[in-house]
Design a protein around this motif. Structure first.
Motif, PDB file in Angstrom:
ATOM      1  N   THR A   1     -55.134  19.522 -23.920  1.00  0.00           N
ATOM      2  CA  THR A   1     -56.551  19.864 -23.750  1.00  0.00           C
ATOM      3  C   THR A   1     -56.797  21.374 -23.803  1.00  0.00           C
ATOM      4  OG1 THR A   1     -56.256  19.740 -21.347  1.00  0.00           O
ATOM      5  CG2 THR A   1     -57.123  17.781 -22.437  1.00  0.00           C
ATOM      6  N   GLY A   2     -55.710  22.153 -23.797  1.00  0.00           N
ATOM      7  CA  GLY A   2     -55.881  23.602 -23.959  1.00  0.00           C
ATOM      8  C   GLY A   2     -56.130  24.004 -25.413  1.00  0.00           C
ATOM      9  N   LEU A   3     -55.858  23.093 -26.330  1.00  0.00           N
ATOM     10  CA  LEU A   3     -56.118  23.360 -27.758  1.00  0.00           C
ATOM     11  C   LEU A   3     -57.559  22.941 -28.030  1.00  0.00           C
ATOM     12  CD1 LEU A   3     -52.825  21.733 -29.093  1.00  0.00           C
ATOM     13  CD2 LEU A   3     -53.243  24.166 -28.734  1.00  0.00           C
ATOM     14  N   ASP A   4     -58.498  23.838 -27.744  1.00  0.00           N
ATOM     15  CA  ASP A   4     -59.892  23.385 -27.673  1.00  0.00           C
ATOM     16  C   ASP A   4     -60.866  24.183 -28.552  1.00  0.00           C
ATOM     17  OD1 ASP A   4     -59.760  25.710 -26.309  1.00  0.00           O
ATOM     18  OD2 ASP A   4     -60.648  24.994 -24.448  1.00  0.00           O
TER      19      ASP A   4
ATOM     20  N   PRO B   1     -49.702  23.581 -23.836  1.00  0.00           N
ATOM     21  CA  PRO B   1     -49.732  24.617 -24.862  1.00  0.00           C
ATOM     22  C   PRO B   1     -51.129  25.217 -25.005  1.00  0.00           C
ATOM     23  CG  PRO B   1     -49.609  22.436 -25.867  1.00  0.00           C
ATOM     24  CD  PRO B   1     -49.438  22.239 -24.394  1.00  0.00           C
ATOM     25  N   GLY B   2     -51.187  26.538 -25.203  1.00  0.00           N
ATOM     26  CA  GLY B   2     -52.473  27.207 -25.344  1.00  0.00           C
ATOM     27  C   GLY B   2     -52.821  27.522 -26.785  1.00  0.00           C
ATOM     28  N   SER B   3     -51.862  27.310 -27.677  1.00  0.00           N
ATOM     29  CA  SER B   3     -52.121  27.580 -29.092  1.00  0.00           C
ATOM     30  C   SER B   3     -51.188  26.698 -29.919  1.00  0.00           C
ATOM     31  CB  SER B   3     -51.824  29.049 -29.404  1.00  0.00           C
ATOM     32  OG  SER B   3     -50.441  29.292 -29.237  1.00  0.00           O
ATOM     33  N   VAL B   4     -51.464  26.624 -31.219  1.00  0.00           N
ATOM     34  CA  VAL B   4     -50.613  25.806 -32.090  1.00  0.00           C
ATOM     35  C   VAL B   4     -49.202  26.389 -32.129  1.00  0.00           C
ATOM     36  CG1 VAL B   4     -50.284  24.926 -34.430  1.00  0.00           C
ATOM     37  CG2 VAL B   4     -52.576  25.040 -33.459  1.00  0.00           C
ATOM     38  N   GLU B   5     -49.108  27.743 -32.104  1.00  0.00           N
ATOM     39  CA  GLU B   5     -47.783  28.391 -32.128  1.00  0.00           C
ATOM     40  C   GLU B   5     -46.994  28.006 -30.866  1.00  0.00           C
ATOM     41  OE1 GLU B   5     -50.735  30.116 -32.608  1.00  0.00           O
ATOM     42  OE2 GLU B   5     -50.452  29.872 -34.779  1.00  0.00           O
ATOM     43  N   HIS B   6     -47.690  28.057 -29.738  1.00  0.00           N
ATOM     44  CA  HIS B   6     -47.067  27.683 -28.468  1.00  0.00           C
ATOM     45  C   HIS B   6     -46.613  26.217 -28.513  1.00  0.00           C
ATOM     46  CE1 HIS B   6     -47.524  27.424 -23.798  1.00  0.00           C
ATOM     47  NE2 HIS B   6     -46.266  27.466 -24.170  1.00  0.00           N
TER      48      HIS B   6
ATOM     49  N   ILE C   1     -50.780  16.018 -33.117  1.00  0.00           N
ATOM     50  CA  ILE C   1     -51.899  16.367 -33.995  1.00  0.00           C
ATOM     51  C   ILE C   1     -52.507  17.665 -33.483  1.00  0.00           C
ATOM     52  CG2 ILE C   1     -54.165  15.648 -34.848  1.00  0.00           C
ATOM     53  CD1 ILE C   1     -53.091  12.704 -34.431  1.00  0.00           C
ATOM     54  N   ALA C   2     -52.247  18.742 -34.218  1.00  0.00           N
ATOM     55  CA  ALA C   2     -52.673  20.063 -33.759  1.00  0.00           C
ATOM     56  C   ALA C   2     -54.109  20.352 -34.180  1.00  0.00           C
ATOM     57  CB  ALA C   2     -51.751  21.141 -34.322  1.00  0.00           C
ATOM     58  N   GLU C   3     -54.505  19.817 -35.329  1.00  0.00           N
ATOM     59  CA  GLU C   3     -55.845  20.108 -35.849  1.00  0.00           C
ATOM     60  C   GLU C   3     -56.236  19.024 -36.843  1.00  0.00           C
ATOM     61  OE1 GLU C   3     -57.093  24.382 -36.886  1.00  0.00           O
ATOM     62  OE2 GLU C   3     -56.943  23.385 -38.836  1.00  0.00           O
TER      63      GLU C   3
ATOM     64  N   ALA D   1     -61.330  20.775 -36.003  1.00  0.00           N
ATOM     65  CA  ALA D   1     -61.137  20.907 -34.554  1.00  0.00           C
ATOM     66  C   ALA D   1     -59.666  20.821 -34.194  1.00  0.00           C
ATOM     67  CB  ALA D   1     -61.903  19.796 -33.830  1.00  0.00           C
ATOM     68  N   SER D   2     -59.282  21.581 -33.166  1.00  0.00           N
ATOM     69  CA  SER D   2     -57.934  21.445 -32.613  1.00  0.00           C
ATOM     70  C   SER D   2     -57.804  20.066 -31.967  1.00  0.00           C
ATOM     71  CB  SER D   2     -57.683  22.514 -31.561  1.00  0.00           C
ATOM     72  OG  SER D   2     -57.818  23.787 -32.132  1.00  0.00           O
ATOM     73  N   GLY D   3     -56.551  19.629 -31.804  1.00  0.00           N
ATOM     74  CA  GLY D   3     -56.315  18.277 -31.297  1.00  0.00           C
ATOM     75  C   GLY D   3     -56.891  18.000 -29.926  1.00  0.00           C
ATOM     76  N   GLY D   4     -57.041  19.045 -29.094  1.00  0.00           N
ATOM     77  CA  GLY D   4     -57.491  18.819 -27.726  1.00  0.00           C
ATOM     78  C   GLY D   4     -58.994  18.897 -27.522  1.00  0.00           C
ATOM     79  N   VAL D   5     -59.757  19.120 -28.598  1.00  0.00           N
ATOM     80  CA  VAL D   5     -61.220  19.191 -28.471  1.00  0.00           C
ATOM     81  C   VAL D   5     -61.751  17.799 -28.142  1.00  0.00           C
ATOM     82  CG1 VAL D   5     -63.362  19.595 -29.747  1.00  0.00           C
ATOM     83  CG2 VAL D   5     -61.398  21.120 -30.067  1.00  0.00           C
TER      84      VAL D   5
END
Lengths: 440, 245
Positions: A64-67, A21-26, A169-171, A80-84
């Motif tokens: 890891t795209g949620l960065d 996923p590239g965003s929380v919506e995705h 965990i998105a953020e 921070a987003s979950g993938g940071v």
């Protein structure tokens, strides 16, 4: 795309469909569209040692795209987003005079993973685990909704240490700690046996923010449990110095293919002897954040050094007062000649309240053992029982071989956790190989 | 799930009375398996295994009922880590010569039923992305002998099927382990004189469990039978047909 995944220990690979996923919506869309059959689990940088972030036949979300992340300097709060990764956060924050509240043995973990495993560091005796510093988090649950949770919410307590089985965990927003330099003042001390190790740690832990002991597990007889203690604090800035610089990297890269058996009793005994001898009896040194916290990060892909069969990590905690069990286990390991390359001992302080969170007040010992060792399975099963009998437990983020029947004995809040999870995820969408193995 | 050290949790044994099958189950339980399903024909009281044991009715020749056995097994214990296809019958060649219908019926058990079970197992294991199907082949099928060519030809078919199935499953996470014992001293061979390089059900089970842990795709029991049959396969027919048994 179907990909075979393993944990950092490189054991028991299973195939899963991987989506990024590239965003929380995705992310919400992917979760909402996921089919129940084999379930979904989030994956970060793959540093869990066992099967926590793999899902045989199902869907794995590479987060890891949620960065993206922001920093509120006034409050010292990172959102921070979950993938940071903690690596990215440290690289940016240390020069600004801030450090993460808890750093595990590697910087290469994501914020989502740090919360899902409720990771701990060398400061656990003072600062507890990562989850204790989280002010709020956004969880994408099985229905695809993004829910904001705060400490004290039942679902928050089920998510901290919940191994990703309550949702993704998105953020998260968590508090950082101010530092004045990128340096650590470290007291190094050698002990002659286990009793001295335990006594010294118990007597001096509260004087330092960060403490840990490396144990020579192959030393026998009167030297059994001899250790090198490292205890440190952040160095305060001297007048007029430049702002702290922090640009850590990897110096070495492990070869892509390493023959098995390189880490054997002989080589590890030799390494241990040198490591112990080269440590000063007692000395204070100043070193950087990276060598103090993350020495293994200097070797990229160090997990490959164990060869194709991989390795298992075994980390347990026993409460204070159960030192005899700890002595017993160290004695068995030493007598059995178990090859554990990096064995560390640490005292835990209070836990974070996470229902499946690992740390609890007591002694924790972490081993990493090549998977091919003879008699290993039976030895560790014996330890499971000893640890459970005194009210201790093993660490799920490192586990790759525990049996389901030991799980309830080790985690008394498991039933409560299940009730909360079942409410948030009635169809059991979030699943992993670990969840199946332990029947969570 | 198979854990990092190769121990499994759940086992389905088809042919719940099979001596070899039960020995394998016992060893797997000793190594950590906690839930076992025994699929058996007729009334059956399972032995104490030190694990949670379920019994399901199973008739090898009722191929239309095989799918339901798998569905129920998964309902009972979840993912199947190991499926052992261990049922079989061994009649004498002389009896088969006298009763071709009986020969065909036994071939249906020793080969046809395993095809059905194997394909059902493959579907389940492929879907779950892990698990091993253990198929009990035999040296009797490695090169068929005139002394037991009905049984041997069924095993030859089974062995070929298992190899093809393993190749078909490649990359799915599921796999097949082919076990090729020689003469096994047990209930099935009562009254027969053991051949050279014979073994006991327990020896077969030990070799199977070791192969499972190592992730091997086939194992000969004893190991020496592999090279022995490598040579025997090359013997000229004129010599082979003079084999006394």
């Amino acid at each position: 795309m179907t990909t075979f995944l393993t944990g950092w220990g490189r054991t028991a690979p299973t195939p899963a469909t991987l989506a990024r996923p590239g965003s929380v919506e995705h992310l919400s869309e992917l979760v909402a569209a996921a089919e129940g059959g084999r379930g979904v689990v989030a994956r970060g940088l793959g540093r869990s040692y066992g099967d926590a972030a793999q899902n045989a036949g199902g869907l794995v979300l590479d987060c890891t795209g949620l960065d993206t992340w922001t920093f509120d300097e006034a409050g010292g709060l990172v959102t921070a987003s979950g993938g940071v990764s903690l690596h990215d956060l440290m690289t940016a924050l240390v020069p600004r005079g801030w450090f993460v509240p808890v750093s595990p043995g590697t910087r290469h973990v994501t914020v989502g993973g740090a919360i899902a495993a409720d990771v701990h560091g060398k400061n656990h005796h003072r600062d507890s685990s990562f989850g204790a510093h989280v002010r709020s988090l956004t969880l994408v649950t099985a229905d695809g909704a993004a829910r904001t949770l705060r400490p004290g919410d039942p679902l928050f307590l089920a998510t901290v240490g919940g191994m990703g089985l309550t949702g993704v965990i998105a953020e998260a927003t968590f508090a950082c700690v101010p530092v004045e330099t990128a340096l650590m003042r470290v007291d190094v001390q050698r002990t002659v046996d286990l009793d001295e190790t335990l006594a010294t740690m118990a007597a001096t832990d509260d004087r330092y923010r960060y403490t840990v002991a490396w144990i020579d597990l192959l030393a026998r007889g009167s030297r059994m449990g001899r250790s090198v203690l490292t205890r440190g604090d952040h160095v305060a800035r001297a007048e007029g110095k430049e702002p702290p610089d922090f640009t850590p990297g990897a110096w070495l890269r492990a070869p892509a293919r390493v023959p098995g058996g390189l880490l054997n009793r002989l080589s590890v005994r030799a390494f241990n002897e040198v490591w112990y001898r080269k440590a000063p009896r007692r000395k204070t040194i100043v070193q950087g954040i990276a060598p103090f916290f993350h020495p293994l990060d200097f070797v990229e892909g160090w997990n490959r050094v164990y060869g194709s069969r991989g390795f298992v990590q075994y980390q347990f905690v026993v409460p204070f007062g159960a030192e005899d069990t700890l002595r017993d286990i160290v004695g068995s390991l030493s007598a059995h000649g178990t090859v554990s390359f990096l064995t560390v001992l640490k005292r835990f302080g209070p836990g974070s309240g996470g229902l499946l969170s690992f740390p609890m007040p007591g002694w924790t010992l972490a081993l990493d053992i090549p998977a091919g060792q003879h008699g290993l399975s039976g030895l560790l099963r014996g330890f499971d029982r000893q640890v459970a009998d005194v009210g201790g437990r093993v660490y799920l983020a490192k586990d790759s071989r525990l049996r389901a029947d030991m799980m309830a004995a080790m985690y008394p809040e498991l039933e409560q956790w299940r009730r909360i999870r079942d409410e948030a995820d009635p169809a059991g969408l979030f699943r992993s190989d670990l969840a199946r193995r332990l029947r969570l | 799930m198979k854990n990092a050290l190769g121990a499994v949790d759940t086992v389905l044994l088809l042919g719940g009375r099979s001596e070899i099958g039960l020995e394998i189950v016992k060893l797997l339980v000793g190594l950590g398996a906690s839930r076992v399903v025994l699929a058996v024909r007729g009334e059956y009281t399972p032995p104490a295994l030190g694990a949670e044991v379920h019994v399901l009715p199973f008739d090898a020749l009722d191929v239309h009922g095989h799918g339901a056995v798998f569905t129920k097994a998964v309902e009972l214990v979840g993912d199947l880590d190991v499926v052992i296809s261990a049922f079989g019958v061994l009649g004498s060649q002389a009896d088969y010569d006298a009763d071709p219908a009986a020969a065909a019926a036994d071939v249906a058990v020793n080969y046809g039923a395993h095809v059905s079970v194997g394909l059902h197992a493959a579907r389940v294991l492929r879907e779950q992305g892990h698990g091993t199907l253990v198929m009990l082949s035999s040296v009797a099928g490695a090169r068929v002998r005139k002394a037991n060519f009905v049984y041997g030809s069924a095993k030859a078919g089974l062995d070929g099927f298992a190899q093809g199935l393993d190749d078909a499953l490649h990359g799915s996470g599921a796999r097949v382990l082919i076990v090729r014992p020689g003469f096994v001293i047990g209930r099935m061979t009562e009254g027969l004189t053991p051949a050279p390089l014979s073994s006991t059900p327990r020896q077969v089970a030990l070799a199977t469990v070791r192969a499972l842990r190592e992730g091997a795709s086939s194992v000969w029991v004893p190991r020496a039978l592999g090279p022995v049959f490598g040579v025997l396969r090359l013997l000229p027919r004129a010599l082979w047909r003079r084999m006394p048994r």
